[in-house]
Design an enzyme around this catalytic site. Structure first.
Site, mmCIF file in Angstrom:
data_model
loop_
_atom_site.group_PDB
_atom_site.id
_atom_site.type_symbol
_atom_site.label_atom_id
_atom_site.label_comp_id
_atom_site.label_asym_id
_atom_site.label_seq_id
_atom_site.Cartn_x
_atom_site.Cartn_y
_atom_site.Cartn_z
ATOM 1 N N SER A 30 19.410 83.203 83.190
ATOM 2 C CA SER A 30 19.230 82.062 82.301
ATOM 3 C C SER A 30 17.910 81.346 82.550
ATOM 4 O O SER A 30 17.287 80.832 81.623
ATOM 5 C CB SER A 30 20.393 81.080 82.472
ATOM 6 N N GLN A 68 13.570 85.994 85.012
ATOM 7 C CA GLN A 68 13.874 87.415 85.005
ATOM 8 C C GLN A 68 13.143 88.091 86.158
ATOM 9 O O GLN A 68 12.150 87.568 86.671
ATOM 10 C CB GLN A 68 13.513 88.055 83.676
ATOM 11 N N ASP A 74 26.326 80.231 94.478
ATOM 12 C CA ASP A 74 26.548 80.897 93.188
ATOM 13 C C ASP A 74 27.126 82.292 93.436
ATOM 14 O O ASP A 74 26.475 83.309 93.171
ATOM 15 C CB ASP A 74 25.231 80.987 92.416
#
Length: 626
Positions: free
Chosen positions: A295, A298, A463
């Protein structure tokens, strides 16, 4: 002798002829059977027509048109310089050309002058008018300089509000975009509901699950269209099936894999701007296509001049302005909600926490520091692998780390769930079994890694979704993406250890005591009523060999329902660990329905109790034994 030889030869010829006749007869019989089986198919094709050739032609034409459109877009971008024009328009809309990085507000900003001087006349009045004119000029000059104030580097709610108060058109346009996107999604969901009601009878449970999944898919597409901030929120929601339901969570989980990348030339330009040198000064190779798109950025695979394989992470362009704008809009919405609901607590604090976290993730130097700290804390655990950071190739919008080769949990699960029986290949079946073994090994090590972070080091990966895990060739679990870390106090570590033990033992009053020590249970909560509700919710849990014979996610869901009822506070580390274990269990159960997270975690917990000689562990062990 010659006669015998002749007879033998004639018999061999005869048997050979009979064998050939038999084979010919068998072959013709098979051909007749095959023709009979194909008769209905030929009749159908004769009646409806054979569309396979037509389908191939259409497919080739579509591919040709797709390539042609792509080449046309590339030609237009290059000829008419569309990306540069878009950036120029974007800068004008955002008034970025007026921003001054060296802006510093005056110590005492000028105030609007008072132009009324009844006691003055003559020269004194003229001088007072000149001073008033000077005050007017200073005031308007100060107001004009507010446009040059840049967006703050670190998230500060007041400074962000001041920045966007001078750009109301940006907020209004975004509000219109968000409203129209969700309105369109609501219409699509409503239309799907009408179609379902018109469909003749089908299973109610199947319809309900399908309806939730379709809702999740519409929500996923809406968040994809709204950009990075909403994608990030959707990814966070996808890891909370206990709140949004398993079907919606399944749909939103695709947000981890379906983020469209931005053009490579733009990514290379960002790297060169950050490193202040051409790409060739540091890298001998960078892949043409990104190996992953997230998001906020990259990742490209590359190779440094000294031959090191690296992963180069590049941030999306103009991301900070977009993220902070969306957080500001969320803050406005929560403030409006507070006034409507007349709540005493300020829900805007949630937006502020989200803003601090997201803006922190935009500084890759902080992520590099987190990765180095995580590596230092866990380097002596042989089953874990953390990539090292190349500090001299890392800046705010570009991060270079050691390339980690390994299989993702998604790839392993895909191989495990693939159907190899129809191929009739023993090799494919062995490949499937081996992928299942590696996936379960990854899950077991993931559970141990989560408990190690929780109970040993106190530094948690913030995460822990499956996309950030790798199973290496050496059989270790690798971690990626260190944008956020969560740090625990020692007292909370022991309280968390005690809570796991009490859940396994079904000791709900002791569990509540541990949750109180973790600042989860609010002061003044009726402990007796909460204990009774926990007993009602989890009373049917059966033990098998001393371990709860129930899925961890189900236990988590029941505890969470009680927590919501009594307004428990959920510290970040508590949510992260539960989310991580539930996510790992979901992977394992997909491959092996008999997997039990408690069974995988409890040996580590017991080993911790028996090997650490401290007053806290002795107290927990005493409660277990008694």
């Amino acid at each position: 002798m010659a006669l015998a030889t002749s007879l033998t030869a004639s018999m061999s010829v005869t048997s050979l002829r009979e064998s050939r006749v038999l084979k010919t007869t068998t072959y013709r019989r098979k051909q007749r059977v095959k023709q009979q089986q194909q008769q209905p198919q030929r009749r159908v094709q004769a009646f409806f027509g054979n569309f396979s050739h037509f389908g191939d032609v259409v497919r080739r034409d579509m591919n040709f048109l797709k390539k042609g459109v792509q080449r046309g877009v590339e030609w237009a971008n290059e000829t008419f310089r569309i990306p540069q024009v878009k950036k120029a328009v974007d800068d004008v809309v955002w008034l970025r050309n007026l921003e001054d990085p060296n802006f510093s507000p005056p110590a005492q900003p000028p105030v609007w002058p008072q132009p009324y001087y009844p006691a003055l006349s003559g020269m004194d009045l003229m001088m007072a008018d000149l001073k008033a004119l000077e005050a007017y000029v200073s005031y308007f000059y100060y107001q004009s300089k507010k446009w040059s104030k840049p967006l703050p580097e670190a998230y500060d709610a007041e400074e962000v509000a001041d920045y966007f108060s001078h750009r109301p058109h940006v907020v209004a346009l975004r509000l219109l975009e968000v409203f129209s996107s969700f309105a369109s999604a609501a219409i699509r969901i409503r239309m799907a509901g009408l179609k379902k009601s018109l469909r003749p009878g089908s299973s109610k449970d199947i319809d309900e699950n399908l309806s939730q999944y379709n809702f999740g898919m519409v929500l996923k597409e809406t968040m994809l269209s709204l950009g990075p901030t909403f994608i990030k929120v959707g990814q966070s929601l996808s890891t909370r099936p206990d709140i949004i339901g398993p079907e919606i969570s399944k749909a939103l989980s695709e947000l981890h894999d379906q983020i469209p990348p931005f053009p490579r030339p733009l990514a290379m330009k960002i790297i060169e701007e950050e490193l202040d040198s051409p790409i060739g000064s540091f890298f001998s190779y960078i892949s043409e296509e990104p190996v992953a798109a997230a998001s906020f950025g990259q990742v490209y695979r590359g190779c440094t001049l000294n031959g090191s394989d690296v992963a180069v992470k590049v941030q999306r362009p103009n991301l900070r302005h977009v993220v902070v704008r969306d957080v500001y809009i969320l803050r406005l919405g929560l403030g409006l909600l507070q006034k409507i609901a007349k709540r005493k607590s300020d829900p805007r604090l949630y937006a502020d926490e989200l803003g601090k976290g997201l803006v922190g993730e935009l500084d890759y130097t902080l992520e590099a520091a987190n990765a180095s700290q995580f590596l230092d804390a866990h380097s002596h655990f042989s089953f874990m692998q953390v990539p090292k950071v190349f500090q001299h190739l890392t800046r705010k919008r570009a991060l270079t780390m050691e390339w980690m080769a390994g299989e993702s949990s998604t790839d392993l699960l895909t191989i495990t769930k693939s159907s190899s029986i129809k191929h009739g290949s023993k090799y494919l079946e062995r490949q499937k079994v081996d992928a299942k073994r590696r996936l379960l090994d990854l899950v077991n090590k993931g559970v141990e890694a989560s408990l190690t972070q929780l109970l040993e080091t106190g530094i948690l990966h913030a995460d822990p979704h499956p996309g950030n895990l790798r199973y290496t060739a050496s059989g270790r679990i690798g971690f990626l993406d260190f944008g956020l870390l969560c740090r625990m106090e020692k007292k909370h570590q022991f309280a968390m250890l005690a809570s796991i033990v009490h859940i396994v033992n079904g000791d709900w009053s002791s569990l509540l005591q541990a949750l109180t020590e973790m600042d989860v249970v609010r002061p003044g909560t009726n402990i007796r009523r909460v204990t009774m509700d926990l007993e009602d919710a989890l009373g049917e849990v059966e033990l098998k060999d001393g371990i709860p014979d129930i899925k961890f996610s189900r236990v988590l869901g029941k505890i969470w329902s009680v927590a919501l009822k009594y307004h428990f506070r959920m510290p970040p580390y508590y949510t992260l660990v539960l989310r991580s274990l539930a996510s790992l269990e979901g992977l394992a159960v997909a491959a092996d329905p008999s997997f039990k997270t408690f069974e995988a975690a409890y040996p580590f917990v017991v080993r911790k109790l028996l090997t650490e000689n401290s007053a806290e562990t002795r107290k927990i062990l005493h409660s277990v034994v008694v």
